[in-house]
Design a protein around this motif. Structure first.
Motif, PDB file in Angstrom:
ATOM      1  N   SER A 164       0.825  -1.203   0.000  1.00 34.65           N
ATOM      2  CA  SER A 164       0.000   0.000   0.000  1.00 34.65           C
ATOM      3  C   SER A 164       0.861   1.255   0.000  1.00 34.65           C
ATOM      4  O   SER A 164       2.022   1.232   0.401  1.00 34.65           O
ATOM      5  CB  SER A 164      -0.918   0.011   1.233  1.00 34.65           C
ATOM      6  N   LEU A 165       0.227   2.325  -0.452  1.00 40.66           N
ATOM      7  CA  LEU A 165       0.837   3.648  -0.385  1.00 40.66           C
ATOM      8  C   LEU A 165      -0.231   4.586   0.151  1.00 40.66           C
ATOM      9  O   LEU A 165      -1.318   4.689  -0.420  1.00 40.66           O
ATOM     10  CB  LEU A 165       1.299   4.118  -1.765  1.00 40.66           C
ATOM     11  N   VAL A 166       0.072   5.255   1.264  1.00 37.51           N
ATOM     12  CA  VAL A 166      -0.864   6.200   1.862  1.00 37.51           C
ATOM     13  C   VAL A 166      -0.291   7.600   1.709  1.00 37.51           C
ATOM     14  O   VAL A 166       0.836   7.869   2.155  1.00 37.51           O
ATOM     15  CB  VAL A 166      -1.132   5.883   3.344  1.00 37.51           C
ATOM     16  N   LEU A 167      -1.056   8.478   1.071  1.00 37.59           N
ATOM     17  CA  LEU A 167      -0.656   9.861   0.862  1.00 37.59           C
ATOM     18  C   LEU A 167      -1.577  10.758   1.676  1.00 37.59           C
ATOM     19  O   LEU A 167      -2.802  10.673   1.549  1.00 37.59           O
ATOM     20  CB  LEU A 167      -0.757  10.225  -0.627  1.00 37.59           C
ATOM     21  N   GLY A 168      -0.999  11.603   2.507  1.00 37.75           N
ATOM     22  CA  GLY A 168      -1.816  12.445   3.362  1.00 37.75           C
ATOM     23  C   GLY A 168      -1.393  13.894   3.332  1.00 37.75           C
ATOM     24  O   GLY A 168      -0.225  14.217   3.078  1.00 37.75           O
ATOM     25  N   VAL A 169      -2.340  14.778   3.569  1.00 39.24           N
ATOM     26  CA  VAL A 169      -2.078  16.209   3.724  1.00 39.24           C
ATOM     27  C   VAL A 169      -2.626  16.636   5.075  1.00 39.24           C
ATOM     28  O   VAL A 169      -3.785  16.346   5.399  1.00 39.24           O
ATOM     29  CB  VAL A 169      -2.736  17.033   2.596  1.00 39.24           C
ATOM     30  N   GLN A 171      -1.824  15.457   7.969  1.00 38.78           N
ATOM     31  CA  GLN A 171      -2.080  14.280   8.792  1.00 38.78           C
ATOM     32  C   GLN A 171      -0.826  13.864   9.550  1.00 38.78           C
ATOM     33  O   GLN A 171       0.292  13.998   9.062  1.00 38.78           O
ATOM     34  CB  GLN A 171      -2.550  13.106   7.919  1.00 38.78           C
ATOM     35  N   ASP A 172      -1.032  13.308  10.746  1.00 42.30           N
ATOM     36  CA  ASP A 172       0.053  12.754  11.537  1.00 42.30           C
ATOM     37  C   ASP A 172       0.605  11.505  10.854  1.00 42.30           C
ATOM     38  O   ASP A 172      -0.156  10.651  10.382  1.00 42.30           O
ATOM     39  CB  ASP A 172      -0.480  12.403  12.933  1.00 42.30           C
ATOM     40  N   ARG A 173       1.924  11.386  10.799  1.00 45.14           N
ATOM     41  CA  ARG A 173       2.536  10.246  10.117  1.00 45.14           C
ATOM     42  C   ARG A 173       2.135   8.919  10.750  1.00 45.14           C
ATOM     43  O   ARG A 173       1.948   7.928  10.040  1.00 45.14           O
ATOM     44  CB  ARG A 173       4.059  10.389  10.112  1.00 45.14           C
ATOM     45  N   GLN A 174       1.981   8.866  12.065  1.00 41.74           N
ATOM     46  CA  GLN A 174       1.583   7.626  12.725  1.00 41.74           C
ATOM     47  C   GLN A 174       0.192   7.207  12.281  1.00 41.74           C
ATOM     48  O   GLN A 174      -0.072   6.013  12.091  1.00 41.74           O
ATOM     49  CB  GLN A 174       1.625   7.798  14.249  1.00 41.74           C
ATOM     50  N   ARG A 175      -0.688   8.168  12.113  1.00 38.78           N
ATOM     51  CA  ARG A 175      -2.035   7.855  11.629  1.00 38.78           C
ATOM     52  C   ARG A 175      -1.975   7.261  10.223  1.00 38.78           C
ATOM     53  O   ARG A 175      -2.691   6.312   9.897  1.00 38.78           O
ATOM     54  CB  ARG A 175      -2.888   9.117  11.641  1.00 38.78           C
ATOM     55  N   LEU A 176      -1.099   7.813   9.401  1.00 38.01           N
ATOM     56  CA  LEU A 176      -0.948   7.291   8.040  1.00 38.01           C
ATOM     57  C   LEU A 176      -0.326   5.891   8.068  1.00 38.01           C
ATOM     58  O   LEU A 176      -0.690   5.028   7.263  1.00 38.01           O
ATOM     59  CB  LEU A 176      -0.094   8.240   7.200  1.00 38.01           C
ATOM     60  N   ARG A 177       0.597   5.659   9.001  1.00 35.38           N
ATOM     61  CA  ARG A 177       1.201   4.332   9.131  1.00 35.38           C
ATOM     62  C   ARG A 177       0.157   3.299   9.523  1.00 35.38           C
ATOM     63  O   ARG A 177       0.146   2.179   8.991  1.00 35.38           O
ATOM     64  CB  ARG A 177       2.322   4.403  10.182  1.00 35.38           C
ATOM     65  N   GLU A 178      -0.733   3.656  10.423  1.00 33.70           N
ATOM     66  CA  GLU A 178      -1.802   2.732  10.812  1.00 33.70           C
ATOM     67  C   GLU A 178      -2.706   2.409   9.634  1.00 33.70           C
ATOM     68  O   GLU A 178      -3.144   1.261   9.474  1.00 33.70           O
ATOM     69  CB  GLU A 178      -2.609   3.348  11.961  1.00 33.70           C
ATOM     70  N   LEU A 179      -2.975   3.409   8.803  1.00 35.46           N
ATOM     71  CA  LEU A 179      -3.789   3.173   7.609  1.00 35.46           C
ATOM     72  C   LEU A 179      -3.072   2.235   6.639  1.00 35.46           C
ATOM     73  O   LEU A 179      -3.689   1.356   6.040  1.00 35.46           O
ATOM     74  CB  LEU A 179      -4.092   4.500   6.925  1.00 35.46           C
ATOM     75  N   ARG A 262     -11.096  -1.362  10.130  1.00 30.36           N
ATOM     76  CA  ARG A 262     -10.716  -2.578   9.401  1.00 30.36           C
ATOM     77  C   ARG A 262     -11.746  -2.910   8.325  1.00 30.36           C
ATOM     78  O   ARG A 262     -11.398  -3.227   7.190  1.00 30.36           O
ATOM     79  CB  ARG A 262     -10.584  -3.736  10.383  1.00 30.36           C
ATOM     80  N   VAL A 263     -13.030  -2.832   8.688  1.00 29.07           N
ATOM     81  CA  VAL A 263     -14.092  -3.143   7.732  1.00 29.07           C
ATOM     82  C   VAL A 263     -14.086  -2.151   6.577  1.00 29.07           C
ATOM     83  O   VAL A 263     -14.189  -2.537   5.412  1.00 29.07           O
ATOM     84  CB  VAL A 263     -15.467  -3.152   8.431  1.00 29.07           C
ATOM     85  N   VAL A 264     -13.949  -0.875   6.905  1.00 27.94           N
ATOM     86  CA  VAL A 264     -13.968   0.165   5.868  1.00 27.94           C
ATOM     87  C   VAL A 264     -12.840  -0.020   4.866  1.00 27.94           C
ATOM     88  O   VAL A 264     -13.058  -0.007   3.651  1.00 27.94           O
ATOM     89  CB  VAL A 264     -13.896   1.564   6.512  1.00 27.94           C
ATOM     90  N   ILE A 265     -11.625  -0.192   5.337  1.00 27.87           N
ATOM     91  CA  ILE A 265     -10.491  -0.274   4.412  1.00 27.87           C
ATOM     92  C   ILE A 265     -10.540  -1.568   3.600  1.00 27.87           C
ATOM     93  O   ILE A 265     -10.140  -1.605   2.429  1.00 27.87           O
ATOM     94  CB  ILE A 265      -9.150  -0.117   5.159  1.00 27.87           C
ATOM     95  N   THR A 266     -11.070  -2.658   4.197  1.00 26.05           N
ATOM     96  CA  THR A 266     -11.200  -3.901   3.429  1.00 26.05           C
ATOM     97  C   THR A 266     -12.297  -3.757   2.381  1.00 26.05           C
ATOM     98  O   THR A 266     -12.146  -4.232   1.244  1.00 26.05           O
ATOM     99  CB  THR A 266     -11.505  -5.085   4.367  1.00 26.05           C
TER     100      THR A 266
END
Length: 406
Positions: A164-169, A171-179, A262-266
């Motif tokens: 995966s690749l998560v791109l954020g504006v 946003q906290d990097r830890q939040r993006l890592r969890e995503l 988890r449900v949303v991203i799946t």
């Protein structure tokens, strides 16, 4: 992301004309300008990029400088512009001519996109001393607006997962890592649930707010309030579809617990995986129902836990007469109707998986999508894949809903 959304399409696809068709010699010169601009992005050359901008437009020049800097963390693999159409405006302003140009941007992200994202831009061009420059990208001359990209909204932070690749504006990097971790888990689920070729990777974009999410989707924020995420272009794209993006509503996503996320991203990853098999023949109850079926797969949640709105309806004696139509899945309508439509689609797919088997559910999905049009698509797939007809299936589904939720 419903371009149906669940997703409204983030990008528009058009048939490009060559520059000769667009505007003769002006078209050739404009295409050369666009080629220089694209090469500058690919080569990370800020000076060359800014050299394509009209320096008499000081504010726009500053905006373009910021936008180029915002792209620094984005792993661009390819980036091209194709001139679609131009229109002239006279008398000329500031000692030069001006043109409105409709342009198609195509780009891919390195390691993630097997096909390009396609976006429309409406540029105002200014000619100075015989050379063309970009003076604006807001379509000011004719009122049409350029598609908004994430880097137009601020500096992009990029977090890579295994798949995966998560791109954020903003946003906290830890939040993006969890995503990214959640998206990686979702990819693993889909590799088992959808055993057919797909990219096996997902790109997630996280804007700063609901309003910014709506801007990416070219729509009103009111339609997405309470919606945690959508996938661009998921409905009706088929094999020629452009690359998908999962667009997260940070305001709704953050209030979810770990299970809900988890449900949303799946669910959204399921739309990415099934993209090429999802065509105009595919009804929303099937595309959304399959995505929800995948999202809840292996979670151990009961039907009453997953389908509370439908359970309330059944308990009060209102059993649905038919599978939900596409209108029931519209954002911006009655939230209870929308939730119940999703739940009805989920139970239809769950019924198929339980009675005929998970592989038959996948076969049924693909068979519907392979039909030449919506009319008769479900009926044909029911007959050929499941050995039943629409009336029998609907009756079986209604009984199943009653038994699971009554």
């Amino acid at each position: 992301m419903p371009c149906g959304l669940v997703a409204v399409a983030l990008t528009g696809c058009g048939t490009s004309q060559g520059p000769d068709d667009a505007a003769g010699r002006d078209g050739q010169a404009v295409q050369q300008l666009l080629d220089r601009r694209a090469a500058a992005v690919r080569e990370r050359d800020a000076d060359a990029f800014l050299a394509t901008v009209d320096r008499r437009s000081a504010r726009y020049l500053a905006e373009q400088r910021r936008m180029f800097a915002h792209l620094a963390a984005v792993p661009v693999r390819s980036w091209t512009y194709h001139l679609v159409d131009t229109g002239g405006f006279d008398p000329a302003l500031g000692g030069g001519r001006r043109l409105a140009a409709q342009v198609e941007l195509r780009y891919r992200l390195s390691g993630y996109d097997t096909v390009p994202v396609v976006a429309e831009e409406y540029l105002t061009l200014a000619q100075r001393n015989g050379r063309w420059y970009v003076a604006s990208d807001d379509g000011e001359e004719d009122g049409r607006h350029t598609s908004v990209q994430l880097w137009d909204q601020g500096a992009v932070t990029a977090v890579r997962g295994a798949h995966s690749l998560v791109l954020g504006v903003g946003q906290d990097r830890q939040r993006l890592r969890e995503l990214a971790d959640g998206a990686d888990r979702a990819v693993a689920v889909l590799r088992k649930a959808w055993p057919h070729p797909w990219g096996g990777r997902v790109v997630v974009e996280v804007p700063a707010s609901l309003d910014r999410m709506a801007a990416l989707l070219g729509s009103s924020a009111s339609g997405y309030r309470g919606i945690a995420a959508v996938t661009t272009g998921e409905a009706g794209g088929g094999r020629r579809a452009a690359a998908d993006r999962v667009i997260v509503n940070p305001e709704a996503y953050q209030v979810l617990g770990d299970f809900g996320r988890r449900v949303v991203i799946t669910h959204e990853t399921a739309h990415v995986a099934t993209r090429t098999a999802t065509t105009p023949a595919t009804p929303m109850w099937l595309s959304e129902g399959f995505a929800d079926w995948t999202g809840y797969l292996g979670t151990g949640r009961t039907p009453r836990e997953v389908a509370p709105e439908l359970a309330r309806s059944v308990t009060s004696g209102r059993l649905p007469d038919a599978l939900p139509d596409d209108k029931a899945f519209g954002f911006g309508g009655n939230a209870d109707v929308l939730s119940q439509a999703y739940e009805e689609g989920w139970l239809a797919c769950r019924l198929i998986a339980e009675k005929w088997g998970e592989s038959k559910l996948v076969d049924f999905y693909r068979a519907v999508g392979e039909s030449p049009g919506r009319k008769g698509a479900v009926e044909s797939a029911l007959r050929e894949v499941l050995g039943t007809n629409l009336a029998e299936f609907t009756d079986l589904w209604r009984k199943y809903v009653a038994s699971q939720l009554g």
